[in-house]
Write a protein that holds these residues in place. Sequence first.
Motif, PDB file in Angstrom:
ATOM      1  N   GLU A 487       0.801  -1.076  -0.047  1.00 58.39           N
ATOM      2  CA  GLU A 487       0.251  -0.038  -0.049  1.00 58.39           C
ATOM      3  C   GLU A 487       0.934   1.208   0.253  1.00 58.39           C
ATOM      4  O   GLU A 487       1.954   1.540   0.635  1.00 58.39           O
ATOM      5  CB  GLU A 487      -0.996   0.025   1.259  1.00 58.39           C
ATOM      6  CG  GLU A 487      -1.727  -1.272   1.333  1.00 58.39           C
ATOM      7  CD  GLU A 487      -3.055  -1.023   2.272  1.00 58.39           C
ATOM      8  OE1 GLU A 487      -3.015   0.021   3.151  1.00 58.39           O
ATOM      9  OE2 GLU A 487      -3.749  -2.039   2.219  1.00 58.39           O
ATOM     10  N   HIS A 508     -12.999   6.561  -5.782  1.00 56.63           N
ATOM     11  CA  HIS A 508     -12.326   5.239  -5.684  1.00 56.63           C
ATOM     12  C   HIS A 508     -11.893   4.983  -7.283  1.00 56.63           C
ATOM     13  O   HIS A 508     -12.665   5.591  -8.219  1.00 56.63           O
ATOM     14  CB  HIS A 508     -12.893   4.064  -5.264  1.00 56.63           C
ATOM     15  CG  HIS A 508     -13.281   3.960  -3.874  1.00 56.63           C
ATOM     16  ND1 HIS A 508     -13.758   2.924  -3.285  1.00 56.63           N
ATOM     17  CD2 HIS A 508     -12.731   4.842  -3.020  1.00 56.63           C
ATOM     18  CE1 HIS A 508     -13.742   2.979  -1.859  1.00 56.63           C
ATOM     19  NE2 HIS A 508     -13.342   4.175  -1.616  1.00 56.63           N
ATOM     20  N   ARG A 510      -8.840   3.254 -10.487  1.00 57.41           N
ATOM     21  CA  ARG A 510      -7.792   2.498 -10.912  1.00 57.41           C
ATOM     22  C   ARG A 510      -6.791   3.075 -11.598  1.00 57.41           C
ATOM     23  O   ARG A 510      -7.191   3.878 -12.570  1.00 57.41           O
ATOM     24  CB  ARG A 510      -8.506   1.437 -11.792  1.00 57.41           C
ATOM     25  CG  ARG A 510      -7.479   0.028 -12.093  1.00 57.41           C
ATOM     26  CD  ARG A 510      -8.199  -0.870 -13.045  1.00 57.41           C
ATOM     27  NE  ARG A 510      -7.435  -1.942 -13.597  1.00 57.41           N
ATOM     28  CZ  ARG A 510      -6.929  -3.037 -12.807  1.00 57.41           C
ATOM     29  NH1 ARG A 510      -7.455  -3.353 -11.689  1.00 57.41           N
ATOM     30  NH2 ARG A 510      -6.121  -4.240 -13.206  1.00 57.41           N
ATOM     31  N   SER A 512      -3.229   2.397 -13.931  1.00 55.54           N
ATOM     32  CA  SER A 512      -2.811   1.245 -14.935  1.00 55.54           C
ATOM     33  C   SER A 512      -1.913   1.671 -15.730  1.00 55.54           C
ATOM     34  O   SER A 512      -1.943   2.840 -16.349  1.00 55.54           O
ATOM     35  CB  SER A 512      -4.042   0.521 -15.423  1.00 55.54           C
ATOM     36  OG  SER A 512      -4.783   1.346 -16.367  1.00 55.54           O
ATOM     37  N   ALA A 517      -1.014  -2.371 -12.338  1.00 58.69           N
ATOM     38  CA  ALA A 517      -2.483  -2.270 -11.668  1.00 58.69           C
ATOM     39  C   ALA A 517      -2.596  -2.041 -10.185  1.00 58.69           C
ATOM     40  O   ALA A 517      -1.931  -2.516  -9.542  1.00 58.69           O
ATOM     41  CB  ALA A 517      -3.398  -3.514 -12.026  1.00 58.69           C
ATOM     42  N   GLU A 519      -5.064  -0.236  -7.305  1.00 59.61           N
ATOM     43  CA  GLU A 519      -6.546   0.037  -6.913  1.00 59.61           C
ATOM     44  C   GLU A 519      -6.590   1.295  -6.027  1.00 59.61           C
ATOM     45  O   GLU A 519      -5.726   1.430  -4.976  1.00 59.61           O
ATOM     46  CB  GLU A 519      -7.187  -1.158  -6.068  1.00 59.61           C
ATOM     47  CG  GLU A 519      -7.339  -2.431  -6.884  1.00 59.61           C
ATOM     48  CD  GLU A 519      -8.527  -2.192  -7.937  1.00 59.61           C
ATOM     49  OE1 GLU A 519      -9.328  -1.217  -7.950  1.00 59.61           O
ATOM     50  OE2 GLU A 519      -8.384  -2.984  -8.964  1.00 59.61           O
ATOM     51  N   TYR A 521      -8.201   3.568  -3.029  1.00 61.30           N
ATOM     52  CA  TYR A 521      -9.117   3.399  -2.322  1.00 61.30           C
ATOM     53  C   TYR A 521      -9.323   4.633  -1.456  1.00 61.30           C
ATOM     54  O   TYR A 521     -10.151   4.865  -0.728  1.00 61.30           O
ATOM     55  CB  TYR A 521      -9.094   2.290  -1.446  1.00 61.30           C
ATOM     56  CG  TYR A 521      -7.527   2.272  -0.665  1.00 61.30           C
ATOM     57  CD1 TYR A 521      -7.529   3.261   0.580  1.00 61.30           C
ATOM     58  CD2 TYR A 521      -6.715   1.385  -0.938  1.00 61.30           C
ATOM     59  CE1 TYR A 521      -6.588   2.932   1.316  1.00 61.30           C
ATOM     60  CE2 TYR A 521      -5.555   1.516  -0.150  1.00 61.30           C
ATOM     61  CZ  TYR A 521      -5.230   2.116   0.922  1.00 61.30           C
ATOM     62  OH  TYR A 521      -4.174   2.241   1.639  1.00 61.30           O
ATOM     63  N   GLY A 535      -3.529   3.864  -2.354  1.00 59.07           N
ATOM     64  CA  GLY A 535      -3.699   2.652  -3.337  1.00 59.07           C
ATOM     65  C   GLY A 535      -3.138   1.621  -2.935  1.00 59.07           C
ATOM     66  O   GLY A 535      -2.090   1.583  -2.169  1.00 59.07           O
ATOM     67  N   VAL A 538      -1.614  -3.841  -7.145  1.00 59.69           N
ATOM     68  CA  VAL A 538      -2.263  -5.236  -7.239  1.00 59.69           C
ATOM     69  C   VAL A 538      -1.361  -6.220  -8.211  1.00 59.69           C
ATOM     70  O   VAL A 538      -1.321  -7.175  -8.025  1.00 59.69           O
ATOM     71  CB  VAL A 538      -3.719  -5.046  -7.943  1.00 59.69           C
ATOM     72  CG1 VAL A 538      -4.304  -6.546  -8.296  1.00 59.69           C
ATOM     73  CG2 VAL A 538      -4.678  -4.407  -7.150  1.00 59.69           C
ATOM     74  N   ASP A 553     -13.872   5.152 -10.640  1.00 63.92           N
ATOM     75  CA  ASP A 553     -14.920   4.120 -10.543  1.00 63.92           C
ATOM     76  C   ASP A 553     -16.230   4.815 -10.968  1.00 63.92           C
ATOM     77  O   ASP A 553     -16.922   5.754 -10.081  1.00 63.92           O
ATOM     78  CB  ASP A 553     -14.809   3.513  -9.040  1.00 63.92           C
ATOM     79  CG  ASP A 553     -16.060   2.523  -8.812  1.00 63.92           C
ATOM     80  OD1 ASP A 553     -17.244   2.519  -9.793  1.00 63.92           O
ATOM     81  OD2 ASP A 553     -16.021   1.643  -8.102  1.00 63.92           O
TER      82      ASP A 553
END
Length: 878
Positions: A487, A508, A510, A512, A517, A519, A521, A535, A538, A553
């Motif tokens: 994180e 929220h 993403r 990339s 990738a 995420e 949050y 974030g 991933v 999102d």
Amino acid sequence: MTGKEIREKFLKFFEERGHRILPSASLIPANDPSILWTAAGMVPFKPYFTGTAKPDVLRVTTCQKCLRTPDIESVGHTARHHTFFEMLGNFSFGDYFKEKAIPWAWEFTTRVLGLPADKLWITIYLDDDEAHDIWHRVVGVPRERIVRMGKDTNYWEIGVGPCGPCSEIYIDLGEERGCGSPDCAVGCDCDRYLEIWNLVFIQFFRDEAGNYTPLASKGIDTGMGLERVASVLQGVASNFDTDLFREIMDFTAVLTGTEYGADSKTDLALKVIADHCRAVTFAVSDGALPSNEGRGYVLRRLLRRAVRFGRLLGMNGPFLHRVAGAIIEQMAEAYPELPANREHILNVIRGEEERFGETLAQGTEMLNRLINEARAAGRTEIAGAEAFRLYDTYGFPLELTKEIAGEDGLTVDEEGFTAAMEEQRERARSARQETEYLSEAGVLYKSVREQFGETAFAGYDALETESRVLALIKDGRKVDRAAAGEEVEFVLDVTPCYAESGGQTADHGRLSAPELAVEIYDVQRPVEGLFLHRGKVVNGILKVNDHVLVQVDTGRRRDTARNHSATHLLHKALKEVLGGHVNQAGSLVGPDHLRFDFTHYASLTRDDLRRVEQVVNEAVLAALPVSTTITTPDEAKTLGAAALFGEKYGERVRLVRMGDFSLELCGGTHVRNTAEIGLCKLINESSVGSGLRRVEAVTGTGALRYIRAKEEQLEEIGQLVKATPAEVVHRVADLVKELRELEHETENLQARVARYEVQNLLGQSRDLDGAKFLAARATAPDMDSLRAMVDLLRDRLGSAVILLGSPVGERVNLVAAVTRDLVPRGLHAGKLIKEVAAIVGGGGGGRPDMAQAGGKDPSRLQEALERAYEVAAGQLRG
């Protein structure tokens, strides 16, 4: 000069020297959770001194409302302690420094205020030769009246952040005001040398290691206490004798039928009421409300302390709201928010006073229990810790506790009370954290912004951007990369992600890139202009300077936008239905629901809620276009835009318009047309404080989920009562009717059983000096049933004393009655039951003819009943 004249002359003086006059900020600090109250003139400008925000102008002057509470108990006992006060100040954010601040301070003090130069003394920090030379060579203050003092008094710093030396102006009020010590001088604790102005020279930055680095951009922060200066210019010994307080105290004296100056106890009460009511009036006006925590607890404590002193002056009903009305009238010109919020202020204060009256009743019950327990244990004294609990929890003054205890022949451990109060003060001192200009993390984020500039926010128009990773931060340190599973915080040059603010939760999303990738949050703005993303990686490795695609999102954003736009419609609908006094007091806007807090004095009826919901949904169905424009605060005010009171707005503001229905200042994300909200359904209404209500609602997909859940509940109820959804209401109504009939039959049966039991009890009575006496165990499910049995026995026995006790679970209920013909002979049901209840671990009381009590120890009921005869016989003997 009056307080008003001093205030106006100060602001005008600095306006003529290029300063912008700003209105006082709210007593509730905007966007600063580190402190409860605005306690100094510099508090609203902390971001400018730290560099986390850029000022619109470099020179500012204010008269700032301030509230401090460390020494509440000292108010009224000294000449200078206050909770609420006004601080005059002039500020420079990287413009002028000592070379102008010092001569201007001297000019205003001597020429405008007319204070005698030969009575003024100056203090400076030990090694601040620069300030010394300006005071002596430029201003002309003799060297012997410039006093060098240490870091504890003349250096301003709080933790990490900007800091610097201070210089203070003192006035010698004369030998007669001194302590008589041959060593009496500037800095003595007596009243001879009075500090009237503090000049803070912000010229260094202190880091975590305690190192001091000169600031490239130096600042000035000054503070002059209006009340103190007024006391000097008006020639009075105490701030309370200035016009700022005397008008309020004289009003209160007339209200209470007392006279200021008549005796010390009355004077103390009038001073406390004036000070505390000023604080409460301004705090409520700024949006604070009494509660049991945080600033609400401080407000409640001040209000209740003022009420207690009012009771010492004979005011047993609500009166503080009338004192607040006098304060509003006195201060209306300087603080126009007071008359604008008059109705709200008076309603909140009166409501809290009335609730406190109920609390005092609860405290009386607790005190009676303490008295019973002490007497049952053979003690003649109420413990100091218990007396303090009465004071702290129920607002019982020590004097009232002593008075009531004295009626029962008991004293109060005053030393223990004082010790318990000191323990609480010590806990408060230990818990009180100094506010920092800037935390260690804040220093890091500020350095990132200084290195890379502000983040460009593209999220109003785009839900994805091509961005570059400027910085990575992990565990409070900059890093070059973060691997899968880690994180990390990261800063981008441009972002479509909305950072949490204005009650709206963060986007929220993403991030990339090929083989990468992340995420997202959470998104925050720790310093102005910097968007900090949080974030979890991933897949792949995230590195500084990576070029990435950032996507919001979209489902979460749209749901949040529906809810945010609905709060604007809800705000306007509440005003239309309930009245113009309704103002927003906070909100929370997330993707799943919205929460809206507002000022109002009563719960909303079912009809109110339906009308509000109807108005909102009519605006939704009207498909109103939603547009935004950038304008100035003054233009927005002219247009009638609603603003969140207490928020600080810059030179340019964003105006959100929804047709001709709603116009508000807002930086959040919204739908393009109100029809996109779909449906707004109110799901809950509640109280969150005195004069503050909360409405919760759902929109769009959230409303659909809510309706489906209600349908499923209706179907489940139908299955339980064996009815279709259309028949459920009639079927439940029939069941309720059947239940009431059964309850009525049960009550009849219980009454018949009670009559049979009464018949059996009649034979247990005994003689008590010509009257009948009955003390017996009974079977009754509750206190009402037990009282009914006592009434039956009293009718049947004639002249009698009756005491019935009934165990109910782990408790015992007691009811006593004395027929009216026996009361003149000294028999008293309230005193009888009070003594008997102590045996079963309880307390109670009542009238001479009827009383009730409860206890916690049913095993000792028989002992209590047997004791009752002796108590009644003793009452007859006198």
